[in-house]
Design a protein around this motif. Structure first.
Motif, short mmCIF file in Angstrom:
data_model
loop_
_atom_site.label_atom_id
_atom_site.label_comp_id
_atom_site.label_asym_id
_atom_site.label_seq_id
_atom_site.Cartn_x
_atom_site.Cartn_y
_atom_site.Cartn_z
N HIS A 85 0.84 -1.19 0.00
CA HIS A 85 0.00 0.00 0.00
C HIS A 85 0.88 1.25 0.00
O HIS A 85 0.54 2.26 -0.59
N TYR A 86 2.01 1.16 0.70
CA TYR A 86 2.86 2.34 0.92
C TYR A 86 3.96 2.47 -0.13
O TYR A 86 4.55 1.47 -0.54
N VAL A 87 4.24 3.70 -0.48
CA VAL A 87 5.47 3.99 -1.22
C VAL A 87 6.35 4.89 -0.35
O VAL A 87 5.86 5.73 0.40
N LEU A 88 7.65 4.68 -0.44
CA LEU A 88 8.61 5.48 0.31
C LEU A 88 9.08 6.64 -0.56
O LEU A 88 9.64 6.41 -1.63
N PRO A 89 8.85 7.87 -0.11
CA PRO A 89 9.27 9.01 -0.92
C PRO A 89 10.79 9.08 -1.06
O PRO A 89 11.51 8.77 -0.11
N GLY A 118 10.81 11.48 3.16
CA GLY A 118 9.58 11.78 3.90
C GLY A 118 8.86 10.50 4.32
O GLY A 118 9.24 9.39 3.95
N GLU A 119 7.81 10.70 5.13
CA GLU A 119 7.04 9.56 5.64
C GLU A 119 6.37 8.80 4.49
O GLU A 119 5.84 9.40 3.55
N PRO A 120 6.36 7.45 4.56
CA PRO A 120 5.67 6.68 3.52
C PRO A 120 4.19 7.06 3.44
O PRO A 120 3.58 7.40 4.45
N PHE A 121 3.62 7.00 2.24
CA PHE A 121 2.17 7.25 2.10
C PHE A 121 1.58 6.17 1.21
O PHE A 121 2.31 5.44 0.53
N THR A 122 0.25 6.07 1.23
CA THR A 122 -0.39 4.95 0.55
C THR A 122 -0.95 5.35 -0.81
O THR A 122 -1.51 6.44 -0.97
N VAL A 123 -0.77 4.44 -1.76
CA VAL A 123 -1.26 4.71 -3.13
C VAL A 123 -2.77 4.59 -3.23
O VAL A 123 -3.36 5.06 -4.20
N ASP A 124 -3.39 3.95 -2.21
CA ASP A 124 -4.84 3.75 -2.30
C ASP A 124 -5.61 4.68 -1.36
O ASP A 124 -6.77 4.44 -1.05
N ASP A 125 -4.96 5.75 -0.91
CA ASP A 125 -5.64 6.71 -0.03
C ASP A 125 -6.70 7.49 -0.81
O ASP A 125 -6.81 7.37 -2.04
N GLU A 126 -7.48 8.28 -0.10
CA GLU A 126 -8.46 9.16 -0.77
C GLU A 126 -7.74 9.99 -1.83
O GLU A 126 -6.60 10.40 -1.62
N ALA A 127 -8.46 10.26 -2.93
CA ALA A 127 -7.85 10.93 -4.08
C ALA A 127 -7.14 12.23 -3.70
O ALA A 127 -6.01 12.48 -4.14
N ALA A 128 -7.78 13.04 -2.87
CA ALA A 128 -7.20 14.36 -2.54
C ALA A 128 -5.93 14.20 -1.70
O ALA A 128 -4.96 14.95 -1.88
N VAL A 129 -5.93 13.21 -0.81
CA VAL A 129 -4.74 12.98 0.03
C VAL A 129 -3.59 12.47 -0.84
O VAL A 129 -2.45 12.93 -0.72
N PHE A 130 -3.93 11.53 -1.72
CA PHE A 130 -2.90 10.98 -2.61
C PHE A 130 -2.29 12.09 -3.46
O PHE A 130 -1.06 12.20 -3.57
N GLU A 131 -3.13 12.93 -4.03
CA GLU A 131 -2.63 14.03 -4.87
C GLU A 131 -1.67 14.94 -4.09
O GLU A 131 -0.59 15.28 -4.58
N ARG A 132 -2.07 15.26 -2.88
CA ARG A 132 -1.23 16.13 -2.04
C ARG A 132 0.14 15.50 -1.79
O ARG A 132 1.18 16.15 -1.89
N GLU A 133 0.14 14.20 -1.50
CA GLU A 133 1.40 13.51 -1.20
C GLU A 133 2.30 13.39 -2.44
O GLU A 133 3.52 13.50 -2.34
N VAL A 134 1.66 13.15 -3.59
CA VAL A 134 2.44 13.04 -4.83
C VAL A 134 3.12 14.38 -5.15
O VAL A 134 4.29 14.43 -5.54
N VAL A 135 2.38 15.45 -4.92
CA VAL A 135 2.95 16.79 -5.16
C VAL A 135 4.06 17.06 -4.14
O VAL A 135 5.16 17.50 -4.49
N ARG A 136 3.79 16.74 -2.89
CA ARG A 136 4.73 17.07 -1.82
C ARG A 136 6.03 16.27 -1.92
O ARG A 136 7.11 16.81 -1.74
N HIS A 137 5.92 14.96 -2.22
CA HIS A 137 7.10 14.10 -2.13
C HIS A 137 7.69 13.68 -3.47
O HIS A 137 8.80 13.19 -3.53
N PHE A 138 6.90 13.80 -4.54
CA PHE A 138 7.39 13.37 -5.85
C PHE A 138 7.30 14.51 -6.86
O PHE A 138 7.30 14.27 -8.06
N SER A 139 7.16 15.75 -6.38
CA SER A 139 7.03 16.93 -7.25
C SER A 139 5.94 16.71 -8.30
O SER A 139 6.06 17.19 -9.44
N GLY A 140 4.92 15.94 -7.94
CA GLY A 140 3.81 15.72 -8.86
C GLY A 140 4.08 14.68 -9.94
O GLY A 140 3.25 14.49 -10.84
N ASP A 141 5.19 13.99 -9.85
CA ASP A 141 5.57 13.02 -10.89
C ASP A 141 4.90 11.66 -10.64
O ASP A 141 5.44 10.80 -9.93
#
Ligand SMILES: [Zn+2]
Ligand SMILES: [Zn+2]
Length: 286
Positions: free
Chosen positions: A112-116, A120-143
């Motif tokens: 479920h988790y990917v390590l940035p 940063g703290e690991p986050f889950t790929v199956d989280d709510e859409a808005a949370v996932f989007e925020r984490e992708v922007v924060r830890h992967f520069s939106g990539d």
């Protein structure tokens, strides 16, 4: 045709309903077997605070409750004790020794988790859409493509370590990507990853679940794995079983016809059913 569900979450973790509620529903729906697979505790081990895993201090109570249900339902419904164990590189894995001494009937291994990459703290790929989007922007520069690659790296890491009997929702990285928001599922990068994962999954010896959880919760239009990935798995000789990833009793058996249709289209003629620890799996025609 036999059916079962080995992927079930009660109110011990993030599901709704008790162990007994699920047993009653499984029996009423005519399932042969019901396996409980609470999200294994992670907080003590990883420091990650979470509300969707079983709490460390409730592990014994969970094991006792499922074993009591097993005795209560003997002769009517086969009840199994399992855990869905996260793989987070370097932090927790189905291969960890502590899971091997709990008297479990089986383990589902899931990513479920990917390590940035930024630490940063690991986050889950199956989280709510808005949370996932925020984490992708924060830890992967939106990539999103990089997130997708990181997910498959983790899956390959988990498979190489082993320790699980069932491979959970193999391509759940698709969940937040229904319209290609983050990566192109038809693109060469993604397809290279699923072409690579299929033989690894087959060689692991684990049974790959065809998981209708996304359908049950209206998150996807098809089961995990996708039709294309199922076809690749079929080509590699991987065995499959259908599960609902049930989070409430009503999910049990949900969309199994859709899963069977996908399997037939992918070239499968049979699934396998769990016969209990040490007794392996038996094929059943779709
Ligand atoms: Zn899961
Ligand atoms: Zn699950």
């Amino acid at each position: 045709m036999r059916s079962s569900c080995l992927h079930t979450h009660t109110d011990f973790c993030d599901g709704k309903g008790s162990v007994e509620d699920f047993c009653q529903a499984a029996y009423a729906k005519g399932l042969d077997a019901l396996g409980f697979s609470a999200h294994a505790p992670i907080t003590k081990k990883t420091g990650i605070k979470t509300e969707w895993h079983l709490a460390d201090e409730r592990l014994d109570e969970y094991i006792g409750t499922v074993n009591a249900a097993r005795r209560l339902w003997a002769g009517k419904l086969r009840v199994y004790l399992g855990l869905e164990v996260d793989y987070i590189k370097g932090l927790t894995s189905p291969a960890d020794k502590d899971f091997q001494f709990l008297g479990l009937d089986y383990i589902i291994g899931s990513v479920h988790y990917v390590l940035p990459p930024d630490g940063g703290e690991p986050f889950t790929v199956d989280d709510e859409a808005a949370v996932f989007e925020r984490e992708v922007v924060r830890h992967f520069s939106g990539d999103g493509e990089a997130v997708m690659e990181t997910y498959w790296d983790a899956m390959e890491g988990m498979i190489s370590q082993g320790g699980f009997d069932i491979l959970g929702h193999l391509d759940i990285v698709r969940k937040n990507n229904p319209r290609g928001e983050y990566f192109d599922p038809q693109g060469e990068r993604y397809r290279r990853r699923i072409r690579n994962i299929a033989p690894q999954a087959a060689r692991s010896g684990a049974v790959v679940e065809v998981n209708t959880g996304g359908l049950n919760r209206s998150k996807t239009a098809d089961p995990y794995p996708s039709l294309e990935l199922l076809g690749l798995l079929r080509g590699e000789g991987a065995r499959v079983t259908i599960t609902a990833d049930a989070h409430e009793p009503a999910h049990l058996g949900g969309y199994y016809d859709t899963a069977r249709e996908s399997l037939l289209r992918a070239g499968y003629a049979e699934t396998v059913e769990f016969e209990g620890p040490g007794r392996g799996w038996t094929a059943t025609a779709i």
